[in-house]
Each structure stands twice: as structure tokens, then as C-alpha cells.
Design an enzyme around this catalytic site. Structure first.
Site, PDB file in Angstrom:
ATOM      1  CB  SER A  79      21.399  24.619  41.834  1.00 31.10           C
ATOM      2  OG  SER A  79      22.478  25.412  41.379  1.00 31.10           O
ATOM      3  CE1 TYR A 103      18.593  29.248  43.151  1.00 23.35           C
ATOM      4  CE2 TYR A 103      20.929  28.840  42.752  1.00 23.35           C
ATOM      5  CZ  TYR A 103      19.594  28.625  42.424  1.00 23.35           C
ATOM      6  OH  TYR A 103      19.279  27.781  41.388  1.00 23.35           O
TER       7      TYR A 103
HETATM    8  N1  LIG Z   1      18.862  28.508  35.007  1.00 25.41           N
HETATM    9  C1  LIG Z   1      19.854  28.136  35.774  1.00 25.41           C
HETATM   10  O1  LIG Z   1      21.020  28.529  35.576  1.00 25.41           O
HETATM   11  C2  LIG Z   1      19.618  27.155  36.894  1.00 25.41           C
HETATM   12  C3  LIG Z   1      20.722  26.439  37.371  1.00 25.41           C
HETATM   13  C4  LIG Z   1      20.532  25.545  38.406  1.00 25.41           C
HETATM   14  C5  LIG Z   1      19.274  25.357  38.939  1.00 25.41           C
HETATM   15  N2  LIG Z   1      18.215  26.077  38.460  1.00 25.41           N
HETATM   16  C6  LIG Z   1      16.907  25.845  39.090  1.00 25.41           C
HETATM   17  O2  LIG Z   1      16.026  25.365  38.104  1.00 25.41           O
HETATM   18  C7  LIG Z   1      14.683  25.665  38.492  1.00 25.41           C
HETATM   19  C8  LIG Z   1      13.951  26.233  37.289  1.00 25.41           C
HETATM   20  O3  LIG Z   1      14.570  27.443  36.950  1.00 25.41           O
HETATM   21  P1  LIG Z   1      14.707  27.909  35.437  1.00 25.41           P
HETATM   22  O4  LIG Z   1      16.129  28.071  35.139  1.00 25.41           O
HETATM   23  O5  LIG Z   1      13.867  27.053  34.572  1.00 25.41           O
HETATM   24  O6  LIG Z   1      14.122  29.388  35.589  1.00 25.41           O
HETATM   25  P2  LIG Z   1      12.841  30.083  34.941  1.00 25.41           P
HETATM   26  O7  LIG Z   1      12.861  29.934  33.470  1.00 25.41           O
HETATM   27  O8  LIG Z   1      12.810  31.445  35.528  1.00 25.41           O
HETATM   28  O9  LIG Z   1      11.614  29.213  35.514  1.00 25.41           O
HETATM   29  C9  LIG Z   1      11.136  29.354  36.817  1.00 25.41           C
HETATM   30  C10 LIG Z   1       9.736  28.778  36.870  1.00 25.41           C
HETATM   31  O10 LIG Z   1       9.249  28.895  38.213  1.00 25.41           O
HETATM   32  C11 LIG Z   1       7.927  29.402  38.161  1.00 25.41           C
HETATM   33  N3  LIG Z   1       7.604  30.149  39.363  1.00 25.41           N
HETATM   34  C12 LIG Z   1       8.318  31.169  39.912  1.00 25.41           C
HETATM   35  N4  LIG Z   1       7.660  31.668  40.966  1.00 25.41           N
HETATM   36  C13 LIG Z   1       6.502  30.963  41.077  1.00 25.41           C
HETATM   37  C14 LIG Z   1       5.387  31.025  41.960  1.00 25.41           C
HETATM   38  N5  LIG Z   1       5.321  31.932  42.947  1.00 25.41           N
HETATM   39  N6  LIG Z   1       4.360  30.161  41.774  1.00 25.41           N
HETATM   40  C15 LIG Z   1       4.397  29.263  40.783  1.00 25.41           C
HETATM   41  N7  LIG Z   1       5.428  29.144  39.920  1.00 25.41           N
HETATM   42  C16 LIG Z   1       6.456  30.000  40.063  1.00 25.41           C
HETATM   43  C17 LIG Z   1       7.916  30.331  36.935  1.00 25.41           C
HETATM   44  O11 LIG Z   1       6.600  30.467  36.438  1.00 25.41           O
HETATM   45  P3  LIG Z   1       5.696  31.796  36.541  1.00 25.41           P
HETATM   46  O12 LIG Z   1       6.608  32.978  36.564  1.00 25.41           O
HETATM   47  O13 LIG Z   1       4.820  31.716  35.334  1.00 25.41           O
HETATM   48  O14 LIG Z   1       4.942  31.608  37.813  1.00 25.41           O
HETATM   49  C18 LIG Z   1       8.758  29.511  35.965  1.00 25.41           C
HETATM   50  O15 LIG Z   1       7.949  28.582  35.297  1.00 25.41           O
HETATM   51  C19 LIG Z   1      14.781  26.603  39.698  1.00 25.41           C
HETATM   52  O16 LIG Z   1      14.559  25.876  40.857  1.00 25.41           O
HETATM   53  C20 LIG Z   1      16.224  27.083  39.645  1.00 25.41           C
HETATM   54  O17 LIG Z   1      16.698  27.416  40.908  1.00 25.41           O
HETATM   55  C21 LIG Z   1      18.363  26.963  37.442  1.00 25.41           C
END
Ligand SMILES: NC(=O)c1ccc[n+]([C@@H]2O[C@H](COP(=O)([O-])OP(=O)(O)OC[C@H]3O[C@@H](n4cnc5c(N)ncnc54)[C@H](OP(=O)(O)O)[C@@H]3O)[C@@H](O)[C@H]2O)c1
Length: 253
Positions: free
Chosen positions: A135, A148
Site C-alpha cells: 500500500s 495498518y
Molecule cells: N482498497 C484500498 O484502498 C487499498 C489500498 C492499498 C492497499 N490495499 C490492499 O489491497 C489488498 C486487497 O484489498 P482490497 O482493497 O481488494 O479489499 P477487499 O475488497 O476487502 O478484499 C479483501 C480480500 O481479502 C480476503 N480475505 C480477508 N480476510 C480473509 C481471510 N481470513 N481468509 C482468506 N481471505 C481473506 C477477502 O475475501 P473473503 O472475505 O471472501 O475471505 C477479500 O477477497 C489488501 O491487502 C489491502 O490492504 C487496499
């Protein structure tokens, strides 16, 4: 059998990686999708051209990670792409936070990502790719998002070090460092506080972040940063002392 192994595939960035790898990669025979919500993975699989293996696993559970390990040992795939996208963030002051949740965040964002990478490496050959979702929070400490941001600094540093170790095996590691992206991430992140308004103005579409990440990974770049505002933030974070950064961020709404 060449595979792409994607965690966090049920939504957001992970889901988009699945779609885009499905579209561009002719060298992949199967896509393995990991997340807890099986229904989401099934509907994603129905829309992909490649054969899919659905692994509905809770990665916070050691026994379920062991199931992935057994599957890898049983099928002996060649992992061409590993995408570690499972992760979450919780906004709010550390002192007022739920410590269990903070520790779970470190576990999923850091320990699980490290463990999945370790399990995958014996199944990776020359010219494979590891994509670790960090991130822009990795670039600077943040009040209200302290644990975080620290967890993402871990991912960035780990990716750089691992990338250097794997050079001789010609396995390329890219840390993806997006700013705010329009995903379900904020449903959970904003439970105890909301993101700075400024972040809402620079919110990126997941497909654009993923397109750039895949391009950078294929170019063997160690880091992928999407969008001019985030590139500026990275530069500023290198120029200013951390105390000045924290001071200026205090006045941001
Ligand atoms: N969105 C942002 O602004 C942003 C910015 C920078 C970095 N990121 C990073 O990008 C990555 C993906 O995030 P996103 O934005 O795509 O969020 P998201 O849409 O909430 O996706 C998170 C994913 O992680 C999975 N997950 C969560 N807990 C889990 C568990 N216990 N076991 C297995 N899978 C699990 C969820 O699937 P299930 O709930 O189905 O298990 C979901 O597929 C993360 O590492 C986040 O920190 C996000």
C-alpha cells in the site's frame, strides 16, 4: 500444469487480478482462487475462460492453510503467478482500538502473506512472478492507521529483500503500493473512523491499479505505484523527516 494462485480473490484487487490474468495469460492452465466466500469465488469462476480451482479457505486458520499445502503437494503445480491480495485495514486510534482485531490485521497482512509465499516457492520456477499487495501506507507512518501502515511497510521491505534473494532463481517480486482504491476494503476499514476527505478525491479504480501492477510485474519492477498523486506522496515521504510528515498530515481533512 502452470497455475496462477490468487488470495483475496473474492473481491477488490484480488478479483481483478483473477480477471486480468485470465485475459492476458496464455501460459496459465488453471487459476486457483482463495478467499472465504465460496459463493463469490463460484460466480467469478463462471466468468473466467481458464479452468479454476476454488479454495474456500480462512487464511487465519492454520488448519486451512495446511489444506492449501496438501493441495500443492498433491498436484505439484508450477506457480507462474502468486498474488497475495488477502488483507484488511482498520482505521482509528490504536489506544481505543480492539487489540484482537489489530493483531489479526498483522497476522493476515504480514504473517499469512509470508507463509503463503514460503509454501509457494518450492513450486515456482524461472520466470515466475510474485505480486505482494502492499500500500502507499508503506511509505509513511500514519496516525489513525498506525498498525495498518506498519504492516504494509513490512510487506514492502519483505518484497524488496525477497526479490533480491530470488534474483538468481529468476523469480521476480513486485510490491504493489496503491493509494485508496474503490473496493470493499473501506466497509471494514471505516468501522471506527472515516478516511481523510482528500483520499476520496484520489480514489482509484481497481482495474487500473491491477493493469499497472501486472505490467510492472512483467517488466520485473520491484514496486508498482499507480497514479501521479501517489507517486508524489512517495517522493515527499522520502524527502521529509517523518515528524514533518505526521505534522502536516495532522491538518489534512
Ligand atoms: N482498497 C484500498 O484502498 C487499498 C489500498 C492499498 C492497499 N490495499 C490492499 O489491497 C489488498 C486487497 O484489498 P482490497 O482493497 O481488494 O479489499 P477487499 O475488497 O476487502 O478484499 C479483501 C480480500 O481479502 C480476503 N480475505 C480477508 N480476510 C480473509 C481471510 N481470513 N481468509 C482468506 N481471505 C481473506 C477477502 O475475501 P473473503 O472475505 O471472501 O475471505 C477479500 O477477497 C489488501 O491487502 C489491502 O490492504 C487496499
Amino acid at each position: 500444469m502452470n497455475i496462477a494462485l490468487i488470495t483475496g480473490a473474492s473481491s477488490g484487487l484480488g478479483l481483478d487480478f483473477a480477471k486480468q490474468i485470465d485475459n492476458v495469460s496464455e501460459e496459465i492452465d488453471e487459476i486457483w482462487l482463495i478467499a472465504r466466500r465460496k459463493d463469490r469465488l463460484i460466480s467469478l469462476a463462471e466468468n473466467l475462460k481458464h479452468p479454476v480451482k476454488i479454495l474456500a479457505l480462512n487464511l487465519m486458520d492454520e488448519a486451512e492453510i495446511a489444506l492449501l499445502e496438501s493441495k500443492l503437494k498433491e498436484e505439484q503445480p508450477n506457480i507462474k503467478f502468486l498474488v497475495n491480495s488477502a488483507g484488511f485495514g482498520i482505521l482509528g486510534y490504536f489506544e481505543k482500538s480492539n487489540i484482537k482485531e489489530q493483531l489479526e490485521m498483522i497476522q493476515l497482512n504480514c504473517s499469512v502473506l509470508t507463509q503463503i509465499t514460503y509454501l509457494a516457492l518450492p513450486f515456482m520456477k524461472e520466470d515466475s512472478r510474485i505480486i505482494q499487495i502492499a500500500s502507499s501506507a508503506a511509505f509513511l507512518p500514519q496516525r489513525n492507521f498506525a498498525v495498518y501502515a506498519a504492516s504494509k511497510s513490512f510487506v514492502l521491505s519483505f518484497s524488496y529483500g525477497l526479490g533480491a534473494e530470488l534474483e538468481k532463481r529468476k523469480i521476480y517480486v513486485t510490491a504493489v503500493c496503491p493509494g485508496p482504491v474503490q473496493t470493499e476494503f473501506f466497509d471494514r476499514a471505516e468501522k471506527n473512523g472515516s478516511v481523510l476527505k482528500i483520499k476520496q478525491f484520489i480514489m482509484a479504480k481497481p482495474e487500473k491499479v491491477v493493469k499497472k501492477a501486472l505490467k510492472d510485474s512483467l517488466k520485473r519492477k520491484g514496486k508498482s505505484v499507480y497514479g501521479a498523486p501517489i507517486k508524489y506522496i512517495e517522493i515527499i515521504s522520502k524527502l521529509l523527516p517523518y515528524k514533518s510528515l505526521l505534522f502536516f498530515m495532522k491538518f489534512m481533512k
